[in-house]
Design a protein around this motif. Sequence first.
Motif, mmCIF file in Angstrom:
data_model
loop_
_atom_site.group_PDB
_atom_site.id
_atom_site.type_symbol
_atom_site.label_atom_id
_atom_site.label_comp_id
_atom_site.label_asym_id
_atom_site.label_seq_id
_atom_site.Cartn_x
_atom_site.Cartn_y
_atom_site.Cartn_z
ATOM 1 N N LYS A 44 0.857 -1.179 0.000
ATOM 2 C CA LYS A 44 0.000 0.000 0.000
ATOM 3 C C LYS A 44 0.896 1.233 0.000
ATOM 4 O O LYS A 44 1.860 1.304 0.756
ATOM 5 N N VAL A 45 0.572 2.198 -0.852
ATOM 6 C CA VAL A 45 1.327 3.454 -0.921
ATOM 7 C C VAL A 45 0.379 4.589 -0.583
ATOM 8 O O VAL A 45 -0.723 4.673 -1.124
ATOM 9 N N VAL A 46 0.798 5.453 0.335
ATOM 10 C CA VAL A 46 -0.012 6.605 0.740
ATOM 11 C C VAL A 46 0.797 7.868 0.490
ATOM 12 O O VAL A 46 1.926 7.985 0.967
ATOM 13 N N LYS A 47 0.221 8.800 -0.257
ATOM 14 C CA LYS A 47 0.868 10.092 -0.483
ATOM 15 C C LYS A 47 0.217 11.095 0.471
ATOM 16 O O LYS A 47 -0.975 11.384 0.366
ATOM 17 N N THR A 48 1.015 11.599 1.382
ATOM 18 C CA THR A 48 0.528 12.425 2.484
ATOM 19 C C THR A 48 -0.466 13.498 2.050
ATOM 20 O O THR A 48 -1.549 13.607 2.604
ATOM 21 N N PHE A 49 -0.105 14.305 1.074
ATOM 22 C CA PHE A 49 -0.934 15.450 0.733
ATOM 23 C C PHE A 49 -2.102 15.104 -0.193
ATOM 24 O O PHE A 49 -2.859 15.979 -0.591
ATOM 25 N N GLU A 50 -2.268 13.794 -0.488
ATOM 26 C CA GLU A 50 -3.461 13.327 -1.196
ATOM 27 C C GLU A 50 -4.509 12.809 -0.211
ATOM 28 O O GLU A 50 -5.623 12.489 -0.601
ATOM 29 N N VAL A 51 -4.143 12.726 1.058
ATOM 30 C CA VAL A 51 -5.068 12.307 2.111
ATOM 31 C C VAL A 51 -5.789 13.551 2.632
ATOM 32 O O VAL A 51 -5.156 14.575 2.896
ATOM 33 N N ALA A 52 -7.099 13.459 2.764
ATOM 34 C CA ALA A 52 -7.884 14.596 3.264
ATOM 35 C C ALA A 52 -7.524 14.900 4.717
ATOM 36 O O ALA A 52 -7.190 14.000 5.496
ATOM 37 N N GLU A 53 -7.606 16.170 5.073
ATOM 38 C CA GLU A 53 -7.375 16.567 6.456
ATOM 39 C C GLU A 53 -8.513 16.065 7.327
ATOM 40 O O GLU A 53 -9.660 16.010 6.893
ATOM 41 N N SER A 54 -8.180 15.710 8.561
ATOM 42 C CA SER A 54 -9.175 15.248 9.523
ATOM 43 C C SER A 54 -9.493 16.367 10.498
ATOM 44 O O SER A 54 -8.575 16.964 11.069
ATOM 45 N N PRO A 55 -10.774 16.662 10.708
ATOM 46 C CA PRO A 55 -11.126 17.674 11.713
ATOM 47 C C PRO A 55 -10.603 17.238 13.080
ATOM 48 O O PRO A 55 -10.582 16.045 13.393
#
Length: 118
Positions: A2-13
């Motif tokens: 699994k690859v996660v690109k930090t700034f493609e993940v939505a911000e969490s309230p």
Amino acid sequence: MKVVKTFEVAESPNPHFISARVLHVGEAAQLEHLILEAGQEQKKHVAYTTVHLYVLEGTGVLEAGGETIALSADMLVEMPPETHHRLVNNGASRLRVLNVKAPRPTKSTHIVAENKEN
């Protein structure tokens, strides 16, 4: 894999009103990417697991368990469960931190009332 690109993940309230992105939640750990802009600070809170803070960029202060620790890039701080703490960006540029909670918490983080001691 699994690859996660930090700034493609939505911000969490969150109650701190900072940029927080949950990068991974698994049985062994939870990873979050935090950004505090200049002048931002978290509310004092407690996590019910071991917290590892790895500073990616910037400078700031960690107030934890009665200590004040100056933070800078490429620094790792490990805190035992239930340590009252908060991050403060007292610098002129943003503070980026990888927040690793291991094992994954089973109880939500709790904001500490302002009138309580560390």
